[in-house]
Scaffold this active site. Structure first.
Site, PDB file in Angstrom:
ATOM      1  N   ASP A   8     -19.247   1.468   3.019  1.00 18.87           N
ATOM      2  CA  ASP A   8     -20.156   1.112   4.093  1.00 18.87           C
ATOM      3  C   ASP A   8     -20.208   2.310   5.051  1.00 18.87           C
ATOM      4  OD1 ASP A   8     -17.850   1.001   5.689  1.00 18.87           O
ATOM      5  OD2 ASP A   8     -18.037  -1.125   6.157  1.00 18.87           O
ATOM      6  N   HIS A   9     -20.821   2.129   6.204  1.00 13.83           N
ATOM      7  CA  HIS A   9     -21.002   3.221   7.159  1.00 13.83           C
ATOM      8  C   HIS A   9     -19.676   3.787   7.672  1.00 13.83           C
ATOM      9  CE1 HIS A   9     -20.949  -0.648   9.231  1.00 13.83           C
ATOM     10  NE2 HIS A   9     -20.434  -0.023  10.272  1.00 13.83           N
ATOM     11  N   CYS A  65     -14.235   0.810   3.366  1.00 11.75           N
ATOM     12  CA  CYS A  65     -14.801   0.215   4.580  1.00 11.75           C
ATOM     13  C   CYS A  65     -13.771   0.414   5.684  1.00 11.75           C
ATOM     14  CB  CYS A  65     -15.165  -1.259   4.367  1.00 11.75           C
ATOM     15  SG  CYS A  65     -13.773  -2.380   4.088  1.00 11.75           S
ATOM     16  N   THR A  67     -11.231  -1.464   6.882  1.00  9.78           N
ATOM     17  CA  THR A  67      -9.857  -1.825   6.516  1.00  9.78           C
ATOM     18  C   THR A  67      -9.616  -1.877   5.015  1.00  9.78           C
ATOM     19  OG1 THR A  67     -10.337  -4.184   6.458  1.00  9.78           O
ATOM     20  CG2 THR A  67      -9.626  -3.261   8.586  1.00  9.78           C
ATOM     21  N   GLY A  68     -10.663  -1.983   4.218  1.00  9.52           N
ATOM     22  CA  GLY A  68     -10.532  -2.171   2.781  1.00  9.52           C
ATOM     23  C   GLY A  68     -10.431  -3.636   2.398  1.00  9.52           C
ATOM     24  N   GLY A  70     -12.315  -6.457   3.409  1.00 10.80           N
ATOM     25  CA  GLY A  70     -13.580  -7.113   3.067  1.00 10.80           C
ATOM     26  C   GLY A  70     -14.119  -6.667   1.721  1.00 10.80           C
ATOM     27  N   HIS A  98       1.954  -2.236 -11.706  1.00  9.98           N
ATOM     28  CA  HIS A  98       2.291  -3.644 -11.866  1.00  9.98           C
ATOM     29  C   HIS A  98       1.089  -4.569 -11.941  1.00  9.98           C
ATOM     30  CE1 HIS A  98       6.697  -3.304 -10.291  1.00  9.98           C
ATOM     31  NE2 HIS A  98       6.417  -2.434 -11.255  1.00  9.98           N
ATOM     32  N   ASN A  99      -0.034  -4.189 -11.324  1.00  9.43           N
ATOM     33  CA  ASN A  99      -1.170  -5.101 -11.237  1.00  9.43           C
ATOM     34  C   ASN A  99      -2.407  -4.630 -11.987  1.00  9.43           C
ATOM     35  OD1 ASN A  99       0.199  -5.124  -8.144  1.00  9.43           O
ATOM     36  ND2 ASN A  99       0.135  -7.038  -9.271  1.00  9.43           N
ATOM     37  N   ARG A 132       6.184  -7.101 -19.005  1.00 11.41           N
ATOM     38  CA  ARG A 132       6.151  -8.356 -18.248  1.00 11.41           C
ATOM     39  C   ARG A 132       4.952  -8.411 -17.305  1.00 11.41           C
ATOM     40  NH1 ARG A 132       9.912  -5.243 -15.301  1.00 11.41           N
ATOM     41  NH2 ARG A 132       9.691  -5.436 -13.039  1.00 11.41           N
ATOM     42  N   HIS A 133       4.474  -7.250 -16.889  1.00  7.65           N
ATOM     43  CA  HIS A 133       3.317  -7.208 -15.997  1.00  7.65           C
ATOM     44  C   HIS A 133       2.037  -7.604 -16.746  1.00  7.65           C
ATOM     45  CE1 HIS A 133       6.009  -5.487 -13.109  1.00  7.65           C
ATOM     46  NE2 HIS A 133       6.289  -4.508 -13.951  1.00  7.65           N
ATOM     47  N   ARG A 136       1.745 -11.268 -16.776  1.00  6.83           N
ATOM     48  CA  ARG A 136       1.274 -11.790 -15.485  1.00  6.83           C
ATOM     49  C   ARG A 136      -0.229 -11.588 -15.327  1.00  6.83           C
ATOM     50  NH1 ARG A 136       6.573  -9.114 -12.815  1.00  6.83           N
ATOM     51  NH2 ARG A 136       8.006 -10.777 -13.428  1.00  6.83           N
TER      52      ARG A 136
END
Length: 171
Positions: A8-9, A65, A67-68, A70, A98-99, A132-133, A136
């Site tokens: 965004d801006h 953006c 904060t990241g 939204g 991990h994700n 294991r990740h 998940r």
């Protein structure tokens, strides 16, 4: 690797800098906008990037953006997208290891003096650990199928705040 990049801006200047850095490091960039600092709505840009990742038109996405947060909320509405706001080296590395995060959401207002280029390169170069990740992630994908795309989906009710129970009580 093909990367869809949007902001965004509040992130437009960081996005321009990242395009130069990533192109210099041989990444293919899809610049999804915005292209100036006029006020815009972040969900519009998160939607474009998340669709590209979800549809396989991009390997990864990066969103910026204030904060990241939204951007991450919006991007996570798309099948197969795992978006997370990350602010430092540990978060970017662990989000990948991990994700298996495929959309990085950066805080344009909160990074400060840290090198955004180094953070993004670390994220792009970190591999998923699997093991294991992976089990998940499979659970997350099952939850996604059952609740976002399956018979239990009530997305219209979430948007308005109405539920069938609340409507019957009002009658």
């Amino acid at each position: 690797m093909r990367i869809s990049l949007g902001s965004d801006h509040r992130g437009v200047q960081i996005k321009a800098r990242l395009i130069q850095s990533l192109t210099a490091n041989s990444y293919e960039i899809l610049d999804e906008g915005t292209f100036n600092d006029s006020s815009v709505d972040y969900p519009d840009f998160a939607e474009v990037v998340a669709k590209r990742v979800s549809d396989g038109q991009a390997d990864r996405g990066i969103l910026i953006c204030g904060t990241g947060i939204g951007m991450a909320i919006t991007a996570n509405k798309f099948a197969g997208v795992r978006a997370a706001p990350c602010y430092d080296e540990v978060m970017v590395e662990m989000s990948r290891r991990h994700n298996d995060v495929n959309v990085l959401c950066l805080p344009g207002d909160l990074i400060g003096e840290r090198s955004i280029d180094d953070l993004v390169l670390r994220w792009l170069q970190t591999e998923f650990d699997g093991g294991r990740h992976a089990e998940r992630i499979a659970k997350i994908e099952k939850i996604e199928k059952e609740n976002v795309h399956g018979p239990n989906c009530h997305s219209d009710n979430r948007v308005t705040g109405h539920t069938a129970a609340a409507d019957s009580q009002a009658s």
